[in-house]
Design a protein around this motif. Structure first.
Motif, PDB file in Angstrom:
ATOM      1  N   GLY A  40       0.764  -1.182  -0.017  1.00  0.00           N
ATOM      2  CA  GLY A  40       0.060   0.068  -0.062  1.00  0.00           C
ATOM      3  C   GLY A  40       1.036   1.122  -0.166  1.00  0.00           C
ATOM      4  O   GLY A  40       2.113   1.275  -0.370  1.00  0.00           O
ATOM      5  N   SER A  41       0.461   2.396   0.339  1.00  0.00           N
ATOM      6  CA  SER A  41       1.164   3.543   0.454  1.00  0.00           C
ATOM      7  C   SER A  41       1.826   3.984   1.660  1.00  0.00           C
ATOM      8  O   SER A  41       2.542   4.779   1.562  1.00  0.00           O
ATOM      9  N   GLY A  42       1.734   2.922   2.683  1.00  0.00           N
ATOM     10  CA  GLY A  42       2.442   3.011   4.052  1.00  0.00           C
ATOM     11  C   GLY A  42       3.057   1.775   4.541  1.00  0.00           C
ATOM     12  O   GLY A  42       3.428   0.906   3.921  1.00  0.00           O
ATOM     13  N   ASP A  43       2.964   1.802   5.781  1.00  0.00           N
ATOM     14  CA  ASP A  43       3.668   0.687   6.625  1.00  0.00           C
ATOM     15  C   ASP A  43       2.904  -0.392   6.303  1.00  0.00           C
ATOM     16  O   ASP A  43       1.544  -0.640   6.259  1.00  0.00           O
ATOM     17  N   PRO A  44       3.488  -1.435   5.757  1.00  0.00           N
ATOM     18  CA  PRO A  44       2.758  -2.742   5.277  1.00  0.00           C
ATOM     19  C   PRO A  44       1.929  -3.480   6.435  1.00  0.00           C
ATOM     20  O   PRO A  44       0.906  -4.251   6.319  1.00  0.00           O
ATOM     21  N   ARG A  45       2.252  -3.208   7.793  1.00  0.00           N
ATOM     22  CA  ARG A  45       1.455  -3.650   9.036  1.00  0.00           C
ATOM     23  C   ARG A  45       0.023  -3.261   8.932  1.00  0.00           C
ATOM     24  O   ARG A  45      -0.677  -3.670   9.890  1.00  0.00           O
ATOM     25  N   ARG A  46       0.008  -2.194   8.272  1.00  0.00           N
ATOM     26  CA  ARG A  46      -1.518  -1.633   8.251  1.00  0.00           C
ATOM     27  C   ARG A  46      -2.382  -2.236   7.291  1.00  0.00           C
ATOM     28  O   ARG A  46      -3.539  -1.816   7.053  1.00  0.00           O
ATOM     29  N   ILE A  47      -1.817  -2.997   6.355  1.00  0.00           N
ATOM     30  CA  ILE A  47      -2.577  -3.574   5.421  1.00  0.00           C
ATOM     31  C   ILE A  47      -3.399  -4.547   5.987  1.00  0.00           C
ATOM     32  O   ILE A  47      -2.953  -5.765   6.513  1.00  0.00           O
ATOM     33  N   ALA A  48      -4.652  -4.491   5.807  1.00  0.00           N
ATOM     34  CA  ALA A  48      -5.693  -5.657   6.282  1.00  0.00           C
ATOM     35  C   ALA A  48      -6.089  -6.800   5.470  1.00  0.00           C
ATOM     36  O   ALA A  48      -6.784  -6.564   4.608  1.00  0.00           O
ATOM     37  N   LEU A  49      -5.391  -7.734   5.555  1.00  0.00           N
ATOM     38  CA  LEU A  49      -5.241  -8.726   4.457  1.00  0.00           C
ATOM     39  C   LEU A  49      -6.436  -9.718   4.838  1.00  0.00           C
ATOM     40  O   LEU A  49      -6.529 -10.108   5.963  1.00  0.00           O
ATOM     41  N   PRO A  50      -7.483  -9.886   4.034  1.00  0.00           N
ATOM     42  CA  PRO A  50      -8.615 -10.935   4.362  1.00  0.00           C
ATOM     43  C   PRO A  50      -8.371 -12.337   4.694  1.00  0.00           C
ATOM     44  O   PRO A  50      -7.130 -12.751   4.613  1.00  0.00           O
ATOM     45  N   HIS A  51      -8.916 -12.929   5.510  1.00  0.00           N
ATOM     46  CA  HIS A  51      -8.699 -14.268   6.119  1.00  0.00           C
ATOM     47  C   HIS A  51      -8.156 -15.203   4.921  1.00  0.00           C
ATOM     48  O   HIS A  51      -7.779 -16.278   5.309  1.00  0.00           O
ATOM     49  N   ASP A  52      -8.804 -14.940   3.581  1.00  0.00           N
ATOM     50  CA  ASP A  52      -8.614 -16.061   2.624  1.00  0.00           C
ATOM     51  C   ASP A  52      -7.170 -15.781   2.063  1.00  0.00           C
ATOM     52  O   ASP A  52      -6.938 -16.478   1.075  1.00  0.00           O
ATOM     53  N   LEU A  53      -6.391 -14.722   2.658  1.00  0.00           N
ATOM     54  CA  LEU A  53      -5.356 -14.490   1.789  1.00  0.00           C
ATOM     55  C   LEU A  53      -4.060 -14.550   2.628  1.00  0.00           C
ATOM     56  O   LEU A  53      -3.055 -13.550   2.717  1.00  0.00           O
ATOM     57  N   THR A  54      -4.001 -15.560   3.347  1.00  0.00           N
ATOM     58  CA  THR A  54      -2.900 -15.628   4.236  1.00  0.00           C
ATOM     59  C   THR A  54      -1.652 -15.902   3.557  1.00  0.00           C
ATOM     60  O   THR A  54      -0.638 -15.854   4.237  1.00  0.00           O
ATOM     61  N   ASP A  55      -1.776 -16.362   2.445  1.00  0.00           N
ATOM     62  CA  ASP A  55      -0.495 -16.625   1.590  1.00  0.00           C
ATOM     63  C   ASP A  55      -0.031 -15.586   1.032  1.00  0.00           C
ATOM     64  O   ASP A  55       1.194 -15.594   0.704  1.00  0.00           O
ATOM     65  N   VAL A  56      -0.822 -14.250   0.977  1.00  0.00           N
ATOM     66  CA  VAL A  56      -0.210 -13.043   0.363  1.00  0.00           C
ATOM     67  C   VAL A  56       0.724 -12.413   1.354  1.00  0.00           C
ATOM     68  O   VAL A  56       0.502 -12.304   2.606  1.00  0.00           O
ATOM     69  N   VAL A  57       1.865 -11.841   1.123  1.00  0.00           N
ATOM     70  CA  VAL A  57       2.778 -11.049   1.606  1.00  0.00           C
ATOM     71  C   VAL A  57       2.682  -9.601   1.381  1.00  0.00           C
ATOM     72  O   VAL A  57       2.777  -8.972   0.658  1.00  0.00           O
ATOM     73  N   ALA A  58       2.274  -9.134   2.779  1.00  0.00           N
ATOM     74  CA  ALA A  58       2.238  -7.667   2.760  1.00  0.00           C
ATOM     75  C   ALA A  58       3.587  -6.913   2.918  1.00  0.00           C
ATOM     76  O   ALA A  58       4.445  -7.631   3.589  1.00  0.00           O
ATOM     77  N   ALA A  59       4.026  -6.021   2.105  1.00  0.00           N
ATOM     78  CA  ALA A  59       5.317  -5.487   2.008  1.00  0.00           C
ATOM     79  C   ALA A  59       5.265  -4.007   1.431  1.00  0.00           C
ATOM     80  O   ALA A  59       4.098  -3.351   1.425  1.00  0.00           O
ATOM     81  N   THR A  60       6.643  -3.652   1.485  1.00  0.00           N
ATOM     82  CA  THR A  60       6.623  -1.984   1.040  1.00  0.00           C
ATOM     83  C   THR A  60       6.847  -2.099  -0.338  1.00  0.00           C
ATOM     84  O   THR A  60       7.150  -3.083  -1.000  1.00  0.00           O
ATOM     85  N   ALA A  61       6.379  -0.849  -1.015  1.00  0.00           N
ATOM     86  CA  ALA A  61       6.653  -0.686  -2.557  1.00  0.00           C
ATOM     87  C   ALA A  61       8.092  -1.307  -3.001  1.00  0.00           C
ATOM     88  O   ALA A  61       8.212  -1.802  -4.067  1.00  0.00           O
ATOM     89  N   ALA A  62       9.039  -0.815  -2.227  1.00  0.00           N
ATOM     90  CA  ALA A  62      10.639  -1.023  -2.344  1.00  0.00           C
ATOM     91  C   ALA A  62      10.669  -2.916  -2.290  1.00  0.00           C
ATOM     92  O   ALA A  62      11.487  -3.039  -3.455  1.00  0.00           O
ATOM     93  N   GLU A  63      10.033  -3.338  -1.352  1.00  0.00           N
ATOM     94  CA  GLU A  63      10.194  -4.730  -1.229  1.00  0.00           C
ATOM     95  C   GLU A  63       9.524  -5.455  -2.435  1.00  0.00           C
ATOM     96  O   GLU A  63      10.047  -6.455  -3.075  1.00  0.00           O
ATOM     97  N   VAL A  64       8.354  -4.927  -2.799  1.00  0.00           N
ATOM     98  CA  VAL A  64       7.578  -5.655  -4.270  1.00  0.00           C
ATOM     99  C   VAL A  64       8.628  -5.063  -5.327  1.00  0.00           C
ATOM    100  O   VAL A  64       8.848  -6.272  -6.093  1.00  0.00           O
TER     101      VAL A  64
END
Length: 234
Positions: free
Chosen positions: A34-58
């Motif tokens: 997203g636009s900020g801290d990846p810890r603020r990304i609310a991933l739905p319960h069915d997306l447990t395999d998706v990794v929240a990251a920073t734009a730089a990491e992506v």
């Protein structure tokens, strides 16, 4: 078996989450920023395999990066880290929601060409922009199913277009190649394909009807106008 490429998504809104879900279901490793801290990304319960990251990491870790941001933020996309990457531009300049953005008012230039100029070292392909996120979520079907819907693709490098076509097919849609990146204008707001939820044959007919669409008529008028007349109309 050849491992699937890592898919990175820049934009953690509803559209980005739908793409993440479809890609995960198709077996792609997925990162989302997203636009900020990846810890603020609310991933739905069915997306447990998706990794929240920073734009730089992506940008660093993904093989294919999907742009799922509001197009007005395109200048925040990190050009340097995306150098050499295959980038799918799923954004739209839709003045009804974005307001008038001077970077996108030239009727002779597609929005993806503007994005490509911001990312000169990236391999930009237009796709996933003309179908709403709810239709994307609801209409994904296995390959070969009779009522499968279609997604238009436009890009300059045939090899990159093939990769994106495979990705679109994996997500659950029939890929329809429009042409070069500049031809992505045929999928923009003001054309028949924009907002369409149709099968491949009908999508091709809509793409061919571009000259009579609102966007097409603006382009034809600009092609006939003098440079000063075009400047006055923008």
């Amino acid at each position: 078996m050849i491992p699937k490429p890592v898919v990175g998504i820049l934009g953690a809104g509803r559209f980005g989450m739908v793409v993440a879900r479809l890609a995960t279901n198709a077996g792609y490793p997925v990162l989302i920023a997203g636009s900020g801290d990846p810890r603020r990304i609310a991933l739905p319960h069915d997306l447990t395999d998706v990794v929240a990251a920073t734009a730089a990491e992506v940008a660093e870790r993904a093989d294919v990066v999907v742009l799922a941001l509001p197009i007005g933020k395109y200048r925040t996309i990190p050009a340097g880290p995306l150098e050499g990457k295959l980038v799918i531009d799923a954004m739209n300049y839709w003045w009804q929601t974005d307001g008038i953005l001077p970077d996108f008012t030239d009727p002779l230039t597609s929005s993806s060409e503007v994005v490509r100029d911001h990312l000169p070292g990236s391999r930009v392909v237009k796709a996933l922009n003309h179908m709403g996120y709810t239709d994307l979520q609801d209409e994904a079907r296995p390959s070969g199913q009779a009522d499968r819907k279609a997604i238009g693709i436009a890009g300059d490098d045939p090899a990159d277009v093939d990769v994106v076509a495979d990705f679109v097919d994996g997500l659950g849609f029939d890929p329809v190649v429009v042409g070069r990146l500049s031809d992505g204008v045929r999928l923009e707001p003001g054309t028949d394909p924009f907002g369409a939820d149709v099968e491949a044959e009908e999508l091709r007919l809509m793409i061919d009807s571009f000259p009579t669409s609102q966007r097409g008529r603006r382009r034809v008028a600009a092609q006939r106008a003098t440079p000063s007349e075009r400047a006055d109309s923008e």
